[in-house]
Write a protein that holds these residues in place. Structure first.
Motif, PDB file in Angstrom:
ATOM      1  N   LEU A   1      59.857 -12.421 -34.525  1.00 43.55           N
ATOM      2  CA  LEU A   1      59.737 -13.273 -34.364  1.00 43.55           C
ATOM      3  C   LEU A   1      58.933 -13.459 -35.998  1.00 43.55           C
ATOM      4  CD1 LEU A   1      61.495 -15.584 -33.844  1.00 43.55           C
ATOM      5  CD2 LEU A   1      59.482 -15.926 -32.603  1.00 43.55           C
ATOM      6  N   LYS A   2      60.415 -14.384 -36.521  1.00 40.94           N
ATOM      7  CA  LYS A   2      59.030 -14.855 -37.934  1.00 40.94           C
ATOM      8  C   LYS A   2      58.781 -16.167 -37.732  1.00 40.94           C
ATOM      9  CE  LYS A   2      63.320 -13.967 -41.764  1.00 40.94           C
ATOM     10  NZ  LYS A   2      63.649 -12.911 -41.062  1.00 40.94           N
ATOM     11  N   THR A   3      57.335 -16.122 -38.597  1.00 45.68           N
ATOM     12  CA  THR A   3      56.573 -17.823 -38.366  1.00 45.68           C
ATOM     13  C   THR A   3      57.431 -18.844 -38.406  1.00 45.68           C
ATOM     14  OG1 THR A   3      55.023 -17.206 -40.104  1.00 45.68           O
ATOM     15  CG2 THR A   3      53.924 -16.077 -38.142  1.00 45.68           C
ATOM     16  N   LEU A   4      56.865 -20.364 -38.231  1.00 43.26           N
ATOM     17  CA  LEU A   4      57.279 -21.066 -38.207  1.00 43.26           C
ATOM     18  C   LEU A   4      57.127 -21.211 -40.400  1.00 43.26           C
ATOM     19  CD1 LEU A   4      57.107 -23.473 -35.351  1.00 43.26           C
ATOM     20  CD2 LEU A   4      59.259 -22.628 -36.707  1.00 43.26           C
ATOM     21  N   PRO A   5      55.588 -20.907 -40.421  1.00 44.33           N
ATOM     22  CA  PRO A   5      55.381 -20.518 -42.378  1.00 44.33           C
ATOM     23  C   PRO A   5      57.088 -20.036 -43.108  1.00 44.33           C
ATOM     24  CG  PRO A   5      54.012 -20.482 -40.644  1.00 44.33           C
ATOM     25  CD  PRO A   5      54.687 -20.833 -39.906  1.00 44.33           C
ATOM     26  N   GLU A   6      56.599 -19.002 -42.122  1.00 43.21           N
ATOM     27  CA  GLU A   6      57.712 -17.787 -42.909  1.00 43.21           C
ATOM     28  C   GLU A   6      59.440 -18.560 -43.000  1.00 43.21           C
ATOM     29  OE1 GLU A   6      56.699 -13.759 -41.964  1.00 43.21           O
ATOM     30  OE2 GLU A   6      57.604 -14.883 -40.283  1.00 43.21           O
ATOM     31  N   VAL A   7      59.342 -19.397 -42.035  1.00 41.24           N
ATOM     32  CA  VAL A   7      61.139 -19.989 -42.112  1.00 41.24           C
ATOM     33  C   VAL A   7      60.974 -21.233 -42.853  1.00 41.24           C
ATOM     34  CG1 VAL A   7      62.630 -21.361 -40.624  1.00 41.24           C
ATOM     35  CG2 VAL A   7      61.215 -19.320 -39.275  1.00 41.24           C
ATOM     36  N   GLU A   8      59.803 -21.811 -43.100  1.00 40.31           N
ATOM     37  CA  GLU A   8      59.618 -22.304 -44.286  1.00 40.31           C
ATOM     38  C   GLU A   8      59.696 -22.460 -45.283  1.00 40.31           C
ATOM     39  OE1 GLU A   8      56.947 -26.620 -45.146  1.00 40.31           O
ATOM     40  OE2 GLU A   8      55.650 -24.856 -44.059  1.00 40.31           O
ATOM     41  N   GLY A   9      58.908 -21.725 -45.436  1.00 34.98           N
ATOM     42  CA  GLY A   9      58.752 -20.539 -46.962  1.00 34.98           C
ATOM     43  C   GLY A   9      60.485 -20.561 -47.012  1.00 34.98           C
TER      44      GLY A   9
ATOM     45  N   ARG B   1      70.969 -16.435 -32.309  1.00 37.48           N
ATOM     46  CA  ARG B   1      69.926 -16.096 -32.386  1.00 37.48           C
ATOM     47  C   ARG B   1      68.637 -16.762 -32.824  1.00 37.48           C
ATOM     48  NH1 ARG B   1      70.893 -12.106 -36.682  1.00 37.48           N
ATOM     49  NH2 ARG B   1      70.158 -13.272 -37.315  1.00 37.48           N
ATOM     50  N   LYS B   2      69.518 -17.583 -32.710  1.00 38.81           N
ATOM     51  CA  LYS B   2      68.566 -19.239 -33.405  1.00 38.81           C
ATOM     52  C   LYS B   2      68.092 -19.978 -32.824  1.00 38.81           C
ATOM     53  CE  LYS B   2      68.929 -17.934 -37.808  1.00 38.81           C
ATOM     54  NZ  LYS B   2      67.543 -17.254 -38.059  1.00 38.81           N
ATOM     55  N   VAL B   3      68.082 -19.679 -31.252  1.00 36.19           N
ATOM     56  CA  VAL B   3      68.681 -20.859 -30.001  1.00 36.19           C
ATOM     57  C   VAL B   3      66.861 -20.478 -29.536  1.00 36.19           C
ATOM     58  CG1 VAL B   3      68.931 -21.516 -28.067  1.00 36.19           C
ATOM     59  CG2 VAL B   3      71.087 -22.664 -30.112  1.00 36.19           C
ATOM     60  N   GLU B   4      67.524 -18.934 -29.322  1.00 39.08           N
ATOM     61  CA  GLU B   4      66.526 -17.858 -28.551  1.00 39.08           C
ATOM     62  C   GLU B   4      65.561 -18.104 -29.575  1.00 39.08           C
ATOM     63  OE1 GLU B   4      68.703 -13.993 -27.539  1.00 39.08           O
ATOM     64  OE2 GLU B   4      70.171 -15.393 -26.088  1.00 39.08           O
ATOM     65  N   GLU B   5      65.430 -17.747 -31.063  1.00 42.04           N
ATOM     66  CA  GLU B   5      64.533 -18.183 -31.569  1.00 42.04           C
ATOM     67  C   GLU B   5      63.930 -19.127 -31.461  1.00 42.04           C
ATOM     68  OE1 GLU B   5      65.478 -14.672 -35.167  1.00 42.04           O
ATOM     69  OE2 GLU B   5      65.627 -16.962 -35.591  1.00 42.04           O
ATOM     70  N   LEU B   6      64.129 -19.937 -31.099  1.00 38.45           N
ATOM     71  CA  LEU B   6      63.768 -21.374 -31.816  1.00 38.45           C
ATOM     72  C   LEU B   6      63.136 -21.775 -29.750  1.00 38.45           C
ATOM     73  CD1 LEU B   6      66.038 -23.947 -33.203  1.00 38.45           C
ATOM     74  CD2 LEU B   6      63.803 -23.546 -34.022  1.00 38.45           C
ATOM     75  N   THR B   7      63.738 -21.361 -28.926  1.00 38.29           N
ATOM     76  CA  THR B   7      63.030 -21.334 -27.521  1.00 38.29           C
ATOM     77  C   THR B   7      61.931 -19.923 -27.415  1.00 38.29           C
ATOM     78  OG1 THR B   7      65.491 -21.209 -26.806  1.00 38.29           O
ATOM     79  CG2 THR B   7      63.277 -20.572 -25.534  1.00 38.29           C
ATOM     80  N   LEU B   8      61.499 -19.101 -28.150  1.00 36.71           N
ATOM     81  CA  LEU B   8      60.370 -18.654 -27.788  1.00 36.71           C
ATOM     82  C   LEU B   8      59.324 -19.262 -29.311  1.00 36.71           C
ATOM     83  CD1 LEU B   8      61.919 -14.864 -28.781  1.00 36.71           C
ATOM     84  CD2 LEU B   8      60.937 -15.723 -26.871  1.00 36.71           C
ATOM     85  N   HIS B   9      59.390 -20.042 -30.096  1.00 37.39           N
ATOM     86  CA  HIS B   9      58.906 -21.191 -30.759  1.00 37.39           C
ATOM     87  C   HIS B   9      58.262 -22.077 -29.394  1.00 37.39           C
ATOM     88  CE1 HIS B   9      58.208 -19.241 -34.572  1.00 37.39           C
ATOM     89  NE2 HIS B   9      59.587 -18.665 -34.713  1.00 37.39           N
ATOM     90  N   LEU B  10      59.441 -22.726 -29.199  1.00 36.41           N
ATOM     91  CA  LEU B  10      59.245 -23.565 -28.815  1.00 36.41           C
ATOM     92  C   LEU B  10      57.959 -23.436 -26.914  1.00 36.41           C
ATOM     93  CD1 LEU B  10      61.940 -25.741 -28.389  1.00 36.41           C
ATOM     94  CD2 LEU B  10      59.683 -26.925 -29.185  1.00 36.41           C
ATOM     95  N   ILE B  11      58.142 -22.440 -26.644  1.00 33.60           N
ATOM     96  CA  ILE B  11      57.716 -21.808 -25.753  1.00 33.60           C
ATOM     97  C   ILE B  11      56.093 -21.951 -25.835  1.00 33.60           C
ATOM     98  CG2 ILE B  11      56.955 -19.884 -23.880  1.00 33.60           C
ATOM     99  CD1 ILE B  11      60.071 -19.743 -23.950  1.00 33.60           C
ATOM    100  N   GLU B  12      55.938 -20.936 -27.196  1.00 37.14           N
ATOM    101  CA  GLU B  12      54.776 -20.830 -27.976  1.00 37.14           C
ATOM    102  C   GLU B  12      53.583 -22.212 -28.592  1.00 37.14           C
ATOM    103  OE1 GLU B  12      52.193 -18.495 -28.261  1.00 37.14           O
ATOM    104  OE2 GLU B  12      53.964 -17.668 -27.206  1.00 37.14           O
TER     105      GLU B  12
END
Length: 161
Positions: free
Chosen positions: A80-88, A121-132
């Motif tokens: 899973l890409k980190t949110l800073p990686e996604v932002e970059g 896939r994006k929804v599932e990735e967002l869900t993982l980020h929200l859980i964290e």
């Protein structure tokens, strides 16, 4: 040869039963169909069975044979890409990673099933980020409560003196 006045069968079939069984379809075509195409001399794609020049209205569209459904995101080895990686990535390319850009979508179009899988896939990735993030918030709330409690105890001891 048997003539059927209730159904149309096109595309070189010797009879209607060569194409479809009785009672299943009212129209069967052996080759492609172009609907709503005003200029038949324009270059039409030949690798599609149906070309529509306009909007399509349907109660349901079902995509079969999906090979790459997104549940692999929940596998332990998924990176899973980190949110800073996604932002970059967004700052550099102005769209989400692994998604087509607006220019790509305009030039090439998008496959409905493929895009649904990508969006899932994006929804599932967002869900993982929200859980964290939820876990982090809970941990910070517990730390804050402990700090507030630690500060409250000395205050009450001082008040008793």
């Amino acid at each position: 040869m048997q003539a059927d006045t209730k159904r149309v069968y096109l595309g070189g079939a010797a009879s209607r039963t060569d194409l479809v069984p009785d009672g299943v379809y009212d129209l069967a075509v052996g080759r492609g169909i172009a609907v709503g195409v005003n200029n038949l001399t324009e270059r039409l794609p030949t690798d599609y069975k149906l070309v529509v020049g306009g909007k399509i209205l349907a109660e349901e569209v079902r995509i079969k044979q999906m090979k790459d459904w997104a549940d692999y995101v929940f596998q332990p080895d998924y990176q899973l890409k980190t949110l800073p990686e996604v932002e970059g990535f967004i700052k550099t390319y102005r769209h989400l990673p692994d998604m087509p850009s607006a220019v790509e979508a305009e030039q090439q179009g998008i496959g409905l099933g493929d895009m649904q899988a990508k969006l899932l896939r994006k929804v599932e990735e967002l869900t993982l980020h929200l859980i964290e993030q939820h876990k982090t918030i809970e941990s910070l709330q517990q730390q804050l409560a402990r700090l507030a409690q630690a500060r409250a105890i000395p205050q009450s001891h001082k008040d008793q003196r």
